[in-house]
Design a protein around this motif. Structure first.
Motif, PDB file in Angstrom:
ATOM      1  N   ARG A   1       1.394  -1.131  -0.115  1.00  0.00           N
ATOM      2  CA  ARG A   1      -0.011  -0.202   0.214  1.00  0.00           C
ATOM      3  C   ARG A   1       0.985   1.391  -0.131  1.00  0.00           C
ATOM      4  O   ARG A   1       1.309   1.521   0.828  1.00  0.00           O
ATOM      5  CB  ARG A   1      -0.899   0.027   0.979  1.00  0.00           C
ATOM      6  CG  ARG A   1      -1.555   1.166   1.527  1.00  0.00           C
ATOM      7  CD  ARG A   1      -2.367   0.980   2.469  1.00  0.00           C
ATOM      8  NE  ARG A   1      -3.236   1.531   3.150  1.00  0.00           N
ATOM      9  CZ  ARG A   1      -4.178   2.341   4.068  1.00  0.00           C
ATOM     10  NH1 ARG A   1      -4.213   1.703   4.712  1.00  0.00           N
ATOM     11  NH2 ARG A   1      -4.548   3.445   4.411  1.00  0.00           N
ATOM     12  N   GLU A   5       1.120   5.393  -0.830  1.00  0.00           N
ATOM     13  CA  GLU A   5       0.846   6.674  -0.887  1.00  0.00           C
ATOM     14  C   GLU A   5       1.386   6.923  -0.665  1.00  0.00           C
ATOM     15  O   GLU A   5       1.776   7.997   0.722  1.00  0.00           O
ATOM     16  CB  GLU A   5      -0.739   6.427  -0.246  1.00  0.00           C
ATOM     17  CG  GLU A   5      -1.740   5.265   0.030  1.00  0.00           C
ATOM     18  CD  GLU A   5      -2.522   5.309   1.378  1.00  0.00           C
ATOM     19  OE1 GLU A   5      -3.974   4.252   0.969  1.00  0.00           O
ATOM     20  OE2 GLU A   5      -2.245   5.417   2.650  1.00  0.00           O
ATOM     21  N   LYS A  35      -6.568  -9.577  -0.667  1.00  0.00           N
ATOM     22  CA  LYS A  35      -7.707  -8.828  -1.048  1.00  0.00           C
ATOM     23  C   LYS A  35      -7.318  -9.026  -3.053  1.00  0.00           C
ATOM     24  O   LYS A  35      -6.288  -9.863  -3.322  1.00  0.00           O
ATOM     25  CB  LYS A  35      -6.507  -7.034  -1.464  1.00  0.00           C
ATOM     26  CG  LYS A  35      -6.653  -6.916   0.778  1.00  0.00           C
ATOM     27  CD  LYS A  35      -8.236  -6.144   1.109  1.00  0.00           C
ATOM     28  CE  LYS A  35      -8.264  -5.884   1.998  1.00  0.00           C
ATOM     29  NZ  LYS A  35      -9.309  -5.468   2.900  1.00  0.00           N
ATOM     30  N   VAL A  61      -6.614  -6.809  -5.475  1.00  0.00           N
ATOM     31  CA  VAL A  61      -6.005  -6.449  -6.018  1.00  0.00           C
ATOM     32  C   VAL A  61      -4.954  -6.152  -4.810  1.00  0.00           C
ATOM     33  O   VAL A  61      -4.630  -4.962  -3.756  1.00  0.00           O
ATOM     34  CB  VAL A  61      -6.160  -4.480  -6.231  1.00  0.00           C
ATOM     35  CG1 VAL A  61      -5.417  -4.142  -6.737  1.00  0.00           C
ATOM     36  CG2 VAL A  61      -7.713  -4.910  -6.938  1.00  0.00           C
ATOM     37  N   TRP A  99      -1.485  -4.407  -5.120  1.00  0.00           N
ATOM     38  CA  TRP A  99      -0.336  -3.193  -4.498  1.00  0.00           C
ATOM     39  C   TRP A  99      -1.709  -2.153  -5.246  1.00  0.00           C
ATOM     40  O   TRP A  99      -2.664  -2.071  -6.392  1.00  0.00           O
ATOM     41  CB  TRP A  99       0.054  -3.452  -6.206  1.00  0.00           C
ATOM     42  CG  TRP A  99       0.784  -4.496  -5.934  1.00  0.00           C
ATOM     43  CD1 TRP A  99       1.172  -5.800  -5.865  1.00  0.00           C
ATOM     44  CD2 TRP A  99       3.079  -4.113  -5.964  1.00  0.00           C
ATOM     45  NE1 TRP A  99       2.684  -6.442  -5.886  1.00  0.00           N
ATOM     46  CE2 TRP A  99       3.430  -4.903  -5.759  1.00  0.00           C
ATOM     47  CE3 TRP A  99       3.280  -3.294  -5.007  1.00  0.00           C
ATOM     48  CZ2 TRP A  99       4.406  -5.563  -5.527  1.00  0.00           C
ATOM     49  CZ3 TRP A  99       4.455  -3.551  -4.597  1.00  0.00           C
ATOM     50  CH2 TRP A  99       5.183  -4.371  -5.264  1.00  0.00           C
ATOM     51  N   THR A 100      -1.544  -1.162  -4.684  1.00  0.00           N
ATOM     52  CA  THR A 100      -2.514   0.320  -4.233  1.00  0.00           C
ATOM     53  C   THR A 100      -1.414   1.169  -4.495  1.00  0.00           C
ATOM     54  O   THR A 100      -0.354   0.947  -3.785  1.00  0.00           O
ATOM     55  CB  THR A 100      -2.866   0.523  -3.181  1.00  0.00           C
ATOM     56  OG1 THR A 100      -2.253   0.206  -2.311  1.00  0.00           O
ATOM     57  CG2 THR A 100      -4.527  -0.541  -3.952  1.00  0.00           C
ATOM     58  N   CYS A 101      -0.588   1.828  -5.610  1.00  0.00           N
ATOM     59  CA  CYS A 101       0.151   3.249  -5.555  1.00  0.00           C
ATOM     60  C   CYS A 101      -0.710   4.336  -6.290  1.00  0.00           C
ATOM     61  O   CYS A 101      -1.066   4.107  -6.959  1.00  0.00           O
ATOM     62  CB  CYS A 101       1.051   2.395  -6.701  1.00  0.00           C
ATOM     63  SG  CYS A 101       1.797   0.908  -6.644  1.00  0.00           S
ATOM     64  N   THR A 102      -0.665   5.073  -5.403  1.00  0.00           N
ATOM     65  CA  THR A 102      -0.863   6.571  -5.949  1.00  0.00           C
ATOM     66  C   THR A 102       0.011   7.686  -5.446  1.00  0.00           C
ATOM     67  O   THR A 102       0.866   7.649  -4.465  1.00  0.00           O
ATOM     68  CB  THR A 102      -2.043   7.007  -4.735  1.00  0.00           C
ATOM     69  OG1 THR A 102      -1.436   7.238  -3.337  1.00  0.00           O
ATOM     70  CG2 THR A 102      -3.537   6.465  -5.145  1.00  0.00           C
ATOM     71  N   CYS A 156       2.266  -2.778  -9.677  1.00  0.00           N
ATOM     72  CA  CYS A 156       1.752  -1.496 -10.204  1.00  0.00           C
ATOM     73  C   CYS A 156       2.371  -0.658 -11.177  1.00  0.00           C
ATOM     74  O   CYS A 156       3.540  -1.029 -11.349  1.00  0.00           O
ATOM     75  CB  CYS A 156       1.443  -0.409  -9.390  1.00  0.00           C
ATOM     76  SG  CYS A 156       1.984  -0.034  -8.473  1.00  0.00           S
TER      77      CYS A 156
END
Length: 470
Positions: free
Chosen positions: A387, A389, A413, A415, A417-420, A434
């Protein structure tokens, strides 16, 4: 909870084996106790020489204070060591002195006093400007020292028990007037060794070196209930040239939390944590990280080298915690050789950590996060790989992850990977990261750097010292 403590029993055996190298120097020759330290002492005394009584009931606060005050006269004459023999030594806070060793026998237990009156109140740290629990001051740590040089706190795995349940209850009931004490805090000091001890049930953080340099923390065990509030293991804070190795930590917060001041106070104080080595750490902390960088990082964090890290049932492997108003930086971070079991996240970077000292922070003070290197990672039973961010308009850059295999849990989960607001590269990472972390191909699997030069703390000479009992 039962599962966690089964893991504790199993892993203590592992750590005892892993810590054998740094503890093997301790042996008894007739009535002489031998140990390793950065300095040996010309003078010795026992706490019993000053009226100490180890019955677990009698207060020894006066005895410890008088003993250290008396032994301080030898600072310029070879220094002194204070021996704590077998027993239960109830005590309030006491201050250390320079050129001094506090040594705990394997059957010695320091019991922190439950009398609040035995804990003096001191001002907040200048780089925080605010107590961690309340706005005001803070209770002094059980073992405290400031403006010292050449201090050793060691033993043959003797115990320091903070008896923290009273403090945890007061914290949860919001009845505290001041921030809870730590078990040991050393400030504005140089040449420090804390080794071969067990820390239990701290009221809050366990080991806190701050504004100090040339520090060795080695061969220690830290244990607290995993639900206990803010019982961080080791918190190097605005420190330079520090080595933490062969440690085993079960806690209710981050096992190692690297810090350097809070918001505008940390920015103003401007003292980073740098040249930090972390080796052979074993961590269990279901609600926190094995290694956290921040959230109080406003003075900066740089050149952190972590390797051979084992974490079991821990929320995240490495976590960077920061936010708008923090300022400062986290850069040149190097991590290799992590073995992780049952995690929520392997990698976690947070740019929205919103806890502030007060309302006077500068919303234009944005942190710089760059040069973060992770390599040679194996993980299993993971809910989510990462995660990441960053901050809008202030992305985290220079992220490198290579040779990382992450086994997802059955109920992971969808997904991974979450990347922002991040940028970087990867190689040899599964599951596939990601798009912000493009794969550079198998030929680049060793691309994430890890320094090969020695930091000065690795060159410190360790001596063989002794204490003649009786």
């Amino acid at each position: 909870m039962k599962t966690i403590w089964v893991l504790v029993v199993l892993m203590v055996g592992v750590v005892n084996l892993r810590g054998a190298e740094c503890r093997k120097a301790k042996k008894r020759v007739e009535n002489t106790l031998e140990y390793s330290a950065i300095s040996c002492r010309a003078h010795s005394a026992s706490i019993t020489d000053y009226g100490g009584i180890g019955d677990g009931k009698t207060s020894n606060t006066k005895a410890f204070r008088e003993a250290i005050s008396h032994l301080s006269r030898y600072e310029a004459d070879g220094g002194a060591q204070l021996f704590v023999p077998p027993g239960q030594w109830l005590t309030g806070s006491f201050n250390l002195t320079s050129h001094f060793t506090l040594f705990l026998h394997k059957d010695a237990v320091l019991l922190a006093s439950q009398e609040i009156s035995e804990w003096a109140v001191i001002a907040p740290l200048p780089s925080y400007g605010h107590g961690r629990d309340t706005a005001g001051g803070r209770y002094i740590s059980l073992i405290f020292g400031t403006n010292l040089t050449d201090v050793v706190v060691t033993g043959e795995n003797g115990t320091i028990d903070g008896q923290g349940a009273l403090w945890w209850q007061q914290f949860h009931k919001k009845k505290l007037k001041y921030t809870r004490p730590y078990l040991i805090e050393i400030m504005h000091s140089d040449n420090i060794q804390i080794s071969n001890l067990t820390f239990l049930n701290s009221p809050s953080w366990n080991v806190h070196p701050v504004y100090s340099s040339n520090i060795i923390i080695q061969g220690i065990t830290i244990l607290a209930p995993v639900t206990s509030p803010n019982t961080d293991g080791i918190n190097p804070d605005s420190c330079t040239n520090t080595k933490i190795e062969d440690t085993y930590i079960v806690s209710g917060d981050d096992c190692i939390a690297v810090k350097s001041g809070w918001d505008e106070y940390g920015i103003s104080y401007g003292m980073p944590t740098k040249q930090l080595i972390i080796r052979r750490l074993t961590c269990i902390s279901p609600y926190s990280a094995a290694i956290a960088l921040g959230s109080e990082m406003s003075g900066g964090i740089e050149d952190v080298r972590a390797e051979d890290i084992t974490a079991i049932n821990t929320e995240s492997g490495v976590r960077i915690k920061t936010g708008v108003g923090r300022g400062g930086y986290v850069k040149d971070i190097y991590v290799k050789g992590m073995n992780l079991h049952t995690m929520k996240w392997v990698f976690w970077m947070t740019g929205n950590y919103g806890s502030h000292a007060d309302s006077h922070y500068d919303p234009k003070a944005l942190p710089v996060i760059q040069g973060i290197n992770y390599r040679d990672i194996t993980a299993e039973n993971v809910s989510m790989a990462a995660r990441l961010e960053g901050i809008s308009g202030d992305p985290f850059t220079g992220i490198c992850i290579s040779n990382a295999t992450i086994g997802l849990a059955k109920k992971a989960k969808k997904v991974p990977w979450t990347c922002t607001d991040i940028a970087g590269v990867t190689s040899g990472v599964l599951p596939k990261p990601c798009s912000s972390l493009p794969d550079q191909g198998p030929e680049k699997v060793g691309m994430c750097s890890f320094p090969t030069d020695n930091l000065p703390i690795d060159d410190v000479e360790i001596k063989k010292c002794s204490y003649r009992m009786g």
